[in-house]
Design an enzyme around this catalytic site. Structure first.
Site, short mmCIF file in Angstrom:
data_model
loop_
_atom_site.label_atom_id
_atom_site.label_comp_id
_atom_site.label_asym_id
_atom_site.label_seq_id
_atom_site.Cartn_x
_atom_site.Cartn_y
_atom_site.Cartn_z
N GLY A 48 0.81 -1.22 0.08
CA GLY A 48 -0.10 -0.03 0.10
C GLY A 48 0.80 1.13 -0.07
N ASN A 138 4.62 -4.27 9.76
CA ASN A 138 4.83 -5.15 11.00
C ASN A 138 6.03 -4.21 11.87
OD1 ASN A 138 7.64 -6.84 10.51
ND2 ASN A 138 6.26 -6.57 8.51
N CYS A 196 -3.86 -5.02 8.53
CA CYS A 196 -4.77 -4.59 7.57
C CYS A 196 -5.84 -5.76 7.21
CB CYS A 196 -4.16 -3.97 6.31
SG CYS A 196 -3.39 -2.27 6.59
N CYS A 349 -12.93 -16.47 13.36
CA CYS A 349 -12.67 -15.41 12.91
C CYS A 349 -12.35 -15.51 11.51
CB CYS A 349 -11.91 -14.51 13.68
SG CYS A 349 -10.07 -14.87 13.90
#
Length: 390
Positions: A48, A138, A196, A349
């Protein structure tokens, strides 16, 4: 040494035409453009932040660009990693980035390092470059980039993003400048900051922060303007607000004398985000969960602790949505207790990290359950491909 020596640098007629809008700027001019051509910049990461960074550094006329990345282009990258295109899905990001850079500026030398940056290779990779742009996501790599830049005396142009918020600054501009350890003396607890992939990010945000990083790099190379050294720029995209914090060197900051084991320093042990929590609770694979569901030998509750927008994308049939924030706040504890009464509790999740956190929170209230390793992403890949991946 910045600004770089331009004694033997010349611009070709094509370059004069290409960079004419720079050349007519009094602050840049011919000398500034020669400095850009003579400069070398290493970009760690081509995601990104790295995408706009690389695009604008190439367009600005930086003569040598190094790229460190070992990932491949994924469909989920294309929403924000604008240097890559659909035709590059499944192929190395560094190759995609190089092809795009040379389309923008064929005069640029592009060096590729298809590897993870480590304590063993960082100094050797960084040393030949004038400055480093940190586009990582990170904490272990950020500390590694910082410490290597301090040891080598290289400026470190930093940016980070999450959801709708971003920040940028310049570390280690000179010996008196703050560095990343002045912003984060200690890493946050593992899993405290979602990635993200779990927390999401609005696609334009890394473009804004990455362009700010590129701007700072151009200013440092050309020696113009005032950099963000000593200032942390914070951006809120939802409110469209910028604010600024002063950042000063900590006189008690430990001296960086060597590179260390940054996975260990950050407490992640080389595992993916959330795996530390996942390792501390009972777990089951998606294949084992499928066997339990198909066997119908006992009543079960499959709790989904993702956020509602994620459940709008895909669900495991039969699961009950109960977002993690409601569990950690205590709001949903009695609801879960009621739903799980007389049943065996399984929690999932997206990847397995948030569900482990949910089980730790539930355990503090006497509610026990089993974590589904790999979450709905593993379910989609291994059990039911009709469940949409994201």
């Amino acid at each position: 040494m910045l600004p770089p020596d331009t004694t033997d640098v010349q611009l070709s007629p094509d370059e004069v035409a290409r960079f004419s809008r720079h050349l007519i700027l009094p602050e840049v001019g011919m000398e500034g453009q020669k400095r850009l051509k003579a400069a070398s910049v290493l970009c760690v990461g081509t995601g990104g932040l790295g995408s706009p960074l690389l695009l604008y550094l190439a367009a600005a006329g930086v003569g040598r660009i190094g790229i460190v990345d070992f990932d491949v282009v994924d469909h989920s990258n294309l929403q924000r990693q604008v240097i890559h295109g659909t035709s590059w899905v499944g192929k190395p990001k560094i190759e995609s980035a190089k092809a795009r850079i040379l389309e923008i500026n064929p005069h640029c030398q592009v060096d590729l390092y298809e590897t993870a940056l480590t304590s063993e290779n960082a100094l050797g990779i960084i040393e030949p470059y004038d400055l480093v742009c940190d586009g990582t996501d990170n904490f272990p790599t950020r500390y590694l980039v910082n410490d290597a830049c301090v040891l080598l005396g290289k400026p470190n142009v930093y940016g980070s993003i999450f959801r709708f918020e971003g920040q940028a600054t310049v570390f280690n501009l000179d010996a008196e400048s703050p560095n990343y350890r002045d912003l984060f003396p200690e890493p946050p607890p593992p899993g405290m900051v979602p990635s993200c992939a779990e927390g999401g990010v609005v696609g334009v945000l890394p473009g804004i922060i990455g362009v700010i990083q590129a701007t700072e790099a151009v200013k440092i190379i050309t020696g113009i303007g005032t950099t963000l050294s000593g200032r942390l720029l914070l951006f809120d995209a939802l409110g469209m607000k910028f604010r600024e914090l002063k950042l000063r060197p900590n006189p008690e900051r430990p001296v960086i004398e060597e590179l260390i084991d940054y996975q260990e320093f950050c407490g992640v042990g080389g595992t993916a985000p959330g795996q530390e929590e996942a390792g501390s609770v009972p777990s089951i694979t998606v294949a084992e969960l499928k066997t339990v569901i198909d066997g119908q030998l006992e009543d079960i509750l499959l709790l989904d602790v993702r956020n509602p927008p994620e459940a709008d994308i895909a669900v495991i049939p039969g699961s009950v949505l109960m977002p993690l924030d409601r569990i950690e706040s205590g709001e949903a504890i009695e609801d879960v207790r009621r739903l799980a009464e007389g049943k065996k509790l399984f929690v999932h999740c997206k990847l397995g990290g948030r569900s482990a956190k949910a089980l730790l929170a539930l355990g503090r209230h006497g509610i026990e359950g089993i974590n589904v390793s790999g979450g709905i992403d593993a379910w989609s890949q291994e059990i039911d491909p009709s469940v949409q991946r994201y």
